[in-house]
Design a protein around this motif. Structure first.
Motif, PDB file in Angstrom:
ATOM      1  N   ARG A 117       0.812  -1.215   0.000  1.00 53.18           N
ATOM      2  CA  ARG A 117       0.000   0.000   0.000  1.00 53.18           C
ATOM      3  C   ARG A 117       0.845   1.265   0.000  1.00 53.18           C
ATOM      4  O   ARG A 117       0.328   2.364  -0.185  1.00 53.18           O
ATOM      5  N   THR A 118       2.164   1.125   0.228  1.00 53.13           N
ATOM      6  CA  THR A 118       3.056   2.283   0.197  1.00 53.13           C
ATOM      7  C   THR A 118       4.301   1.936  -0.603  1.00 53.13           C
ATOM      8  O   THR A 118       5.016   0.986  -0.263  1.00 53.13           O
ATOM      9  N   TRP A 119       4.529   2.683  -1.659  1.00 54.17           N
ATOM     10  CA  TRP A 119       5.723   2.516  -2.486  1.00 54.17           C
ATOM     11  C   TRP A 119       6.589   3.769  -2.345  1.00 54.17           C
ATOM     12  O   TRP A 119       6.077   4.882  -2.296  1.00 54.17           O
ATOM     13  N   ASP A 120       7.923   3.568  -2.313  1.00 55.83           N
ATOM     14  CA  ASP A 120       8.783   4.742  -2.337  1.00 55.83           C
ATOM     15  C   ASP A 120       9.987   4.499  -3.236  1.00 55.83           C
ATOM     16  O   ASP A 120      10.268   3.364  -3.648  1.00 55.83           O
ATOM     17  N   LEU A 121      10.669   5.566  -3.564  1.00 61.14           N
ATOM     18  CA  LEU A 121      11.848   5.505  -4.429  1.00 61.14           C
ATOM     19  C   LEU A 121      12.607   6.823  -4.325  1.00 61.14           C
ATOM     20  O   LEU A 121      12.099   7.803  -3.774  1.00 61.14           O
ATOM     21  N   GLU A 122      13.820   6.828  -4.861  1.00 61.15           N
ATOM     22  CA  GLU A 122      14.636   8.032  -4.911  1.00 61.15           C
ATOM     23  C   GLU A 122      15.165   8.213  -6.325  1.00 61.15           C
ATOM     24  O   GLU A 122      15.370   7.237  -7.050  1.00 61.15           O
ATOM     25  N   THR A 123      15.399   9.453  -6.698  1.00 61.33           N
ATOM     26  CA  THR A 123      15.991   9.738  -7.996  1.00 61.33           C
ATOM     27  C   THR A 123      16.833  10.996  -7.881  1.00 61.33           C
ATOM     28  O   THR A 123      16.689  11.771  -6.931  1.00 61.33           O
ATOM     29  N   SER A 124      17.702  11.194  -8.824  1.00 62.07           N
ATOM     30  CA  SER A 124      18.577  12.365  -8.792  1.00 62.07           C
ATOM     31  C   SER A 124      17.772  13.636  -9.034  1.00 62.07           C
ATOM     32  O   SER A 124      16.836  13.651  -9.834  1.00 62.07           O
ATOM     33  N   GLY A 138       1.624   8.846 -10.198  1.00 58.94           N
ATOM     34  CA  GLY A 138       0.938   8.961  -8.916  1.00 58.94           C
ATOM     35  C   GLY A 138       1.828   9.128  -7.714  1.00 58.94           C
ATOM     36  O   GLY A 138       1.349   9.083  -6.572  1.00 58.94           O
ATOM     37  N   TYR A 139       3.121   9.353  -7.928  1.00 57.80           N
ATOM     38  CA  TYR A 139       4.049   9.547  -6.818  1.00 57.80           C
ATOM     39  C   TYR A 139       4.104  11.022  -6.417  1.00 57.80           C
ATOM     40  O   TYR A 139       3.973  11.912  -7.262  1.00 57.80           O
ATOM     41  N   GLU A 140       4.329  11.267  -5.120  1.00 60.17           N
ATOM     42  CA  GLU A 140       4.456  12.615  -4.592  1.00 60.17           C
ATOM     43  C   GLU A 140       5.809  12.762  -3.907  1.00 60.17           C
ATOM     44  O   GLU A 140       6.310  11.822  -3.283  1.00 60.17           O
ATOM     45  N   THR A 141       6.389  13.947  -4.016  1.00 61.32           N
ATOM     46  CA  THR A 141       7.687  14.176  -3.378  1.00 61.32           C
ATOM     47  C   THR A 141       7.509  14.290  -1.865  1.00 61.32           C
ATOM     48  O   THR A 141       6.567  14.912  -1.379  1.00 61.32           O
ATOM     49  N   THR A 142       8.424  13.654  -1.138  1.00 63.91           N
ATOM     50  CA  THR A 142       8.416  13.745   0.325  1.00 63.91           C
ATOM     51  C   THR A 142       9.655  14.452   0.846  1.00 63.91           C
ATOM     52  O   THR A 142       9.674  14.901   1.992  1.00 63.91           O
ATOM     53  N   PHE A 143      10.681  14.560   0.009  1.00 61.01           N
ATOM     54  CA  PHE A 143      11.942  15.131   0.458  1.00 61.01           C
ATOM     55  C   PHE A 143      12.713  15.588  -0.766  1.00 61.01           C
ATOM     56  O   PHE A 143      12.813  14.860  -1.746  1.00 61.01           O
ATOM     57  N   GLU A 144      13.228  16.796  -0.720  1.00 64.35           N
ATOM     58  CA  GLU A 144      13.982  17.338  -1.846  1.00 64.35           C
ATOM     59  C   GLU A 144      15.264  17.997  -1.340  1.00 64.35           C
ATOM     60  O   GLU A 144      15.237  18.766  -0.379  1.00 64.35           O
ATOM     61  N   GLU A 146      19.328  19.386  -3.129  1.00 58.80           N
ATOM     62  CA  GLU A 146      19.936  19.711  -4.420  1.00 58.80           C
ATOM     63  C   GLU A 146      20.538  18.477  -5.070  1.00 58.80           C
ATOM     64  O   GLU A 146      20.921  18.509  -6.237  1.00 58.80           O
ATOM     65  N   ASP A 147      20.589  17.350  -4.329  1.00 56.88           N
ATOM     66  CA  ASP A 147      21.151  16.116  -4.880  1.00 56.88           C
ATOM     67  C   ASP A 147      20.094  15.093  -5.267  1.00 56.88           C
ATOM     68  O   ASP A 147      20.257  14.378  -6.259  1.00 56.88           O
ATOM     69  N   GLU A 148      19.007  14.978  -4.474  1.00 64.70           N
ATOM     70  CA  GLU A 148      18.044  13.926  -4.755  1.00 64.70           C
ATOM     71  C   GLU A 148      16.623  14.321  -4.400  1.00 64.70           C
ATOM     72  O   GLU A 148      16.395  15.225  -3.596  1.00 64.70           O
ATOM     73  N   TYR A 149      15.681  13.617  -5.029  1.00 63.32           N
ATOM     74  CA  TYR A 149      14.257  13.736  -4.732  1.00 63.32           C
ATOM     75  C   TYR A 149      13.782  12.379  -4.215  1.00 63.32           C
ATOM     76  O   TYR A 149      14.125  11.334  -4.785  1.00 63.32           O
ATOM     77  N   CYS A 150      12.995  12.391  -3.149  1.00 63.75           N
ATOM     78  CA  CYS A 150      12.387  11.168  -2.632  1.00 63.75           C
ATOM     79  C   CYS A 150      10.891  11.207  -2.916  1.00 63.75           C
ATOM     80  O   CYS A 150      10.240  12.243  -2.710  1.00 63.75           O
TER      81      CYS A 150
END
Length: 303
Positions: A117-124, A138-144, A146-150
């Motif tokens: 029910r909860t998926w997460d990932l990180e990207t540059s 359908g993903y929303e940012t939780t943390f940003e 200057e190096d990565e977005y979660c």
């Protein structure tokens, strides 16, 4: 057009590694202005290592991506408990990008794990095309930074979400099969407790203390143990595979250790120093070290 996913097998390791390396190298060429710069969200550790691929096939949920039955990429997933999933890596051969393969693969993975029910990932932070893609899925940012977005994607909500229970104490509680996700446990203590079969992944355990614990038959993989100290540890039967000394190449230190019968194979031992040690029976490439030392001392005496 037919897009499918199948569990990867060891026979796929070399081909998957080849595609992953080509994909991430192309991403680095595209997004990194300074080609000497390393962005681990674009070129993750071990991305070009066949041995790392084999580890992930064996220990994680590794699926190969097929486009009209041709292998064109992979997606690697970690699941924690029954409800939480993480997309560790997804890559599509550059020659096949732009064909909606990625979006279909995300859908297929969610179908593969319907209980998550909860998926997460990180990207540059630099890969702005990824930001648009994940938001579209359908993903929303939780943390940003200057190096990565979660990113996170939720399907339903937990009854215990967003509650502050700091400084609570639990004793003689039955909490088997509990799941913790994005929980702040900084400074917490666990003592005289049964943590068998616990799965801990993608967590910050820096500056933690582990004492008087039974870790038999445990797996430690894809860890950063830099600057850690281990004392009075029984290592019977332990295997160390694909280890390195980090970017700074800081050496290991062994003192007062019993390493009788230890085997070292296919390793980089440049500038390794062994002093004040019992080398009885030790061999290098099947040559007894005692004989090598005797030959060396004879040559020194001749001089």
């Amino acid at each position: 057009m037919m897009i499918t996913i199948e569990k990867a097998i060891m026979a796929d390791a070399e081909r998957l590694t080849e595609i992953m390396k080509r994909t991430f190298d192309e991403e680095a060429r595209r997004w990194l202005k300074d080609q000497d710069m390393r962005d681990y969200n674009i070129q993750p550790p071990g991305y070009s290592s066949v041995e790392m691929t084999k580890y992930m096939i064996e220990e994680l949920h590794y699926f190969k991506i097929l486009y009209n039955k041709e292998l064109v990429g992979g997606i690697i997933v970690t699941t924690t408990g029954r409800s939480f999933g993480r997309i560790d890596r997804i890559y599509i051969d550059p020659d096949y990008q732009g064909r909606r393969i990625g979006s279909r693969v995300i859908e297929l993975i969610e179908q593969e794990f319907p209980a998550i029910r909860t998926w997460d990932l990180e990207t540059s932070s630099k890969q702005v095309n990824n930001h648009r893609f994940y938001e579209k899925m359908g993903y929303e940012t939780t943390f940003e930074t200057e190096d990565e977005y979660c990113y996170i994607k939720r399907k339903g909500h937990s009854l215990t979400e967003n509650q502050d229970i700091s400084h609570a104490q639990y004793e003689h509680r039955q909490m088997a099969q509990s799941e913790f996700y994005q929980v702040n446990l900084e400074g917490s203590s666990f003592s005289n407790s049964n943590l068998m079969n616990t799965h801990i992944s993608n967590c910050n355990l820096s500056h933690s203390t582990f004492q008087n614990l039974n870790f038999t038959h445990s797996l430690y993989a894809d860890l950063n143990l830099s600057q850690s100290k281990m004392r009075f540890v029984t290592l019977a039967g332990v295997s160390f595979l694909d280890m390195n000394l980090g970017e700074k190449n800081e050496p290991l230190s062994f003192e007062r250790c019993n390493l009788q019968g230890t085997k070292i194979h296919d390793c980089n031992l440049q500038n390794l120093a062994i002093t004040d040690s019992d080398l009885t029976g030790m061999t290098i490439n099947d040559i007894p070290v005692e004989k090598l030392l005797d030959a060396y001392h004879r040559e020194v005496q001749k001089k």
